[in-house]
Design an enzyme around this catalytic site. Structure first.
Site, PDB file in Angstrom:
ATOM      1  N   ARG A   1       1.864  14.415  13.320  1.00  0.00           N
ATOM      2  CA  ARG A   1       2.266  14.121  12.151  1.00  0.00           C
ATOM      3  C   ARG A   1       2.028  15.285  10.989  1.00  0.00           C
ATOM      4  O   ARG A   1       1.301  15.438  10.265  1.00  0.00           O
ATOM      5  CB  ARG A   1       1.191  12.789  11.504  1.00  0.00           C
ATOM      6  N   PRO A   2       3.064  16.319  11.419  1.00  0.00           N
ATOM      7  CA  PRO A   2       3.089  17.282  10.637  1.00  0.00           C
ATOM      8  C   PRO A   2       3.412  17.181   9.183  1.00  0.00           C
ATOM      9  O   PRO A   2       4.069  15.961   8.883  1.00  0.00           O
ATOM     10  CB  PRO A   2       3.938  18.465  11.329  1.00  0.00           C
TER      11      PRO A   2
ATOM     12  N   ASP B   1       5.140   0.220  11.973  1.00  0.00           N
ATOM     13  CA  ASP B   1       3.897  -0.476  11.461  1.00  0.00           C
ATOM     14  C   ASP B   1       3.610  -1.898  11.899  1.00  0.00           C
ATOM     15  O   ASP B   1       2.562  -2.370  11.481  1.00  0.00           O
ATOM     16  CB  ASP B   1       3.964  -0.147  10.204  1.00  0.00           C
TER      17      ASP B   1
ATOM     18  N   LYS C   1       0.763  -1.159  -0.145  1.00  0.00           N
ATOM     19  CA  LYS C   1      -0.057   0.058  -0.072  1.00  0.00           C
ATOM     20  C   LYS C   1       0.981   1.268   0.055  1.00  0.00           C
ATOM     21  O   LYS C   1       0.568   2.198  -0.776  1.00  0.00           O
ATOM     22  CB  LYS C   1      -1.026   0.046   1.092  1.00  0.00           C
ATOM     23  N   ASN C   2       1.792   1.303   0.620  1.00  0.00           N
ATOM     24  CA  ASN C   2       2.593   2.537   0.917  1.00  0.00           C
ATOM     25  C   ASN C   2       3.395   2.817  -0.011  1.00  0.00           C
ATOM     26  O   ASN C   2       3.888   4.099  -0.590  1.00  0.00           O
ATOM     27  CB  ASN C   2       3.508   2.456   2.345  1.00  0.00           C
TER      28      ASN C   2
ATOM     29  N   ARG D   1      -3.670  10.555   4.531  1.00  0.00           N
ATOM     30  CA  ARG D   1      -2.559  11.385   4.375  1.00  0.00           C
ATOM     31  C   ARG D   1      -1.923  11.256   3.288  1.00  0.00           C
ATOM     32  O   ARG D   1      -1.408  12.412   2.902  1.00  0.00           O
ATOM     33  CB  ARG D   1      -1.821  10.959   5.655  1.00  0.00           C
TER      34      ARG D   1
ATOM     35  N   CYS E   1      -4.221   8.458   9.822  1.00  0.00           N
ATOM     36  CA  CYS E   1      -4.388   7.790  11.185  1.00  0.00           C
ATOM     37  C   CYS E   1      -4.182   8.553  12.336  1.00  0.00           C
ATOM     38  O   CYS E   1      -3.372   9.531  12.284  1.00  0.00           O
ATOM     39  CB  CYS E   1      -3.333   6.628  11.334  1.00  0.00           C
TER      40      CYS E   1
ATOM     41  N   ARG F   1      -8.669  -0.299   4.883  1.00  0.00           N
ATOM     42  CA  ARG F   1      -7.710   0.711   4.335  1.00  0.00           C
ATOM     43  C   ARG F   1      -6.455   0.098   4.007  1.00  0.00           C
ATOM     44  O   ARG F   1      -5.711   0.658   2.762  1.00  0.00           O
ATOM     45  CB  ARG F   1      -7.359   2.040   5.503  1.00  0.00           C
TER      46      ARG F   1
END
Ligand code: UD1
Length: 425
Positions: free
Chosen positions: A123-124, A309, A22-23, A94, A118, A401
């Site tokens: 998470r900037p 993860d 996915k990533n 994101r 998430c 997801r």
């Protein structure tokens, strides 16, 4: 809202094919914006997240063709008709933020909502934006949107990341392929997905040196062409199923894996007393459920360290270990949201800041629980496989997801798991 019901206590036997990552897929989808020619991705995981990305690309004018169950997505960004990524889509996931760099590089401007995703800490995206500024973009944040412009094109730059960020490395790399001159990314992340994306970009005509290392050198080119690319296997999905087998016991071969991408997890499983046999593109996990799990401490780190993860998955496994294990989460704050849910099954977990202590218990008992984020939700499946009686997991959209056909893959190995469609939460 769907729920998942599972009954623990059954050993798993058989094989599980691992899907595309996915990533990696999400950022490769964003890369389609870099060329006016078609980019075709095979081994595409069919997930809620990758479908969201298609929705966004279509809004930007990309023609997408993705027949169901084909695993083959074709994206053609011949004309980009919009450079606006709206809040409604970006807040859901994101990674949609990663269209900013490619739009900026190809069209010279973009307006992209600040991301959601998430709920695992703040998470900037400051590192992403600093990288584009270094490449000559003007950036303004207004009304929750990032407005970026580089009307004369992006320029190569030397960017030293103050800490390792997967997203910022990938995003800057995508944009740098079309910048004028050389971009050097130092302290770059080395996750296998970044290598996958880089190799695909090279197949599209990009010039990238240092792939797989923490210094990436990218010589900008005038344009990129289309290609067909097979998405790398998902190491997090593989790691999650490896933990399922370790938890339930039995013998399962995970196929379509790149074993070296899960070597830190393999090491943890072996130290926990799980048997792991490694082939060229498969991994066999074997465990006799009568033999207790040994406790193992976990320290999450950027690749090649132990991945954040798969922290939740190993924590679920350690709830039944014959001793205590200590977890240190170094990548994200607030990433123990699974701990209270695991406690509902009888786990003994205490959390203090970024540290969690898990004391193994003899028995877990099924209970209703709630998925809280993508990786946390699979930890509830792992615990449920070890629990006596039935566990019912609500909010499974988190699982949808990131895990393709999860119930089918597990029930194919004998797990008693089913989806309760449309039931109340
Ligand atoms: C990606 C993965 C996610 C994984 C994470 C770490 C995707 C879609 N997601 O997320 O599954 O858990 O890598 O392996 O690929 N940070 C900043 N400023 C920034 C960017 C990041 O402070 O501009 C911080 C984050 O809040 C976090 C840390 O840096 O604490 C690492 O985040 P990063 O590596 O960027 O993760 P993602 O790319 O968001």
């Amino acid at each position: 809202m769907d729920r998942i019901a599972l009954v623990g206590g059954t050993q798993l036997k058989g094989s599980i094919p691992i899907s595309g990552a996915k990533n990696s897929a999400l950022k490769l989808q964003a890369a389609s914006l870099l060329t006016s020619e078609p980019l075709v991705l095979t081994n595409m995981p069919e997930l809620a997240d990758t479908r969201f990305m298609v929705e966004l690309l279509e809004q930007l004018g990309v023609t997408c063709f993705w027949p169901k169950a084909s695993g083959r997505l074709s994206m053609h960004a011949e004309d980009i008709t919009s450079t606006i990524a709206p809040y409604d889509l970006v807040r859901k996931m994101r990674a949609t933020f990663n269209v900013l760099g490619p739009l900026l590089a190809r069209v010279g401007h973009a307006t992209v909502s600040l991301p959601g995703g998430c709920a695992i800490g703040a998470r900037p995206v400051d590192l992403h934006l600093k990288a584009f500024e270094a490449m000559g973009a003007d950036i303004v944040i207004e009304g929750g949107y990032v407005k970026a412009a580089a009307l004369r094109g992006l320029k190569g730059a030397k960017i030293v990341f103050p800490f390792v960020s997967v997203g910022a490395t990938e995003h800057a790399m995508l944009a740098a392929t079309l910048a004028k001159g050389e971009t050097v990314l130092e302290n770059a992340a080395r996750e296998p997905e970044i290598g996958d994306i880089a190799h695909c970009l090279v197949a599209m005509g990009a010039k990238i040196d240092g792939i797989g290392t923490s210094t990436l050198r990218i010589q900008g080119v005038d344009e990129l062409k289309g290609t067909t690319w097979s998405v790398i296997p998902d190491r997090i999905e593989a790691g999650s199923y490896a933990c399922c087998v370790a938890a339930a016991g039995g013998e399962v071969t995970l196929t379509h894996v790149v074993p070296e991408t899960i070597s830190s997890l393999i090491d943890v499983l072996q130290r926990a007393g799980v048997e792991v046999e490694v082939g060229p593109d498969w991994v066999k996990i074997t465990r006799d459920p009568a033999v207790p799990i040994k406790p193992v401490d976990i320290d999450t780190q950027p690749y090649p360290g132990f991945p954040t993860d798969t922290q939740a998955q190993v924590m679920a496994l350690m709830t039944r270990a014959n001793g205590a294990s200590i977890f240190r989460e170094n990548i994200f704050e607030n990433r123990y949201m699974h701990a209270p849910e695991l406690r509902r099954l009888g786990a003994d977990i205490s959390v203090r800041g970024s540290e969690a202590v898990v004391r193994g218990v003899d028995t877990l008992r099924g209970a209703p629980v709630m998925a809280t984020d993508l990786r946390a939700s699979v930890s509830l499946i792992i615990a449920g496989l070890m629990a006596e009686g039935e566990t019912i997991i609500s909010r499974v959209y988190h699982l949808d997801r990131g895990f393709e056909r999860l119930e089918a893959k597990l029930s194919g190995c004998g797990a008693q798991i089913r989806r309760l469609s449309g039931s109340e939460e």
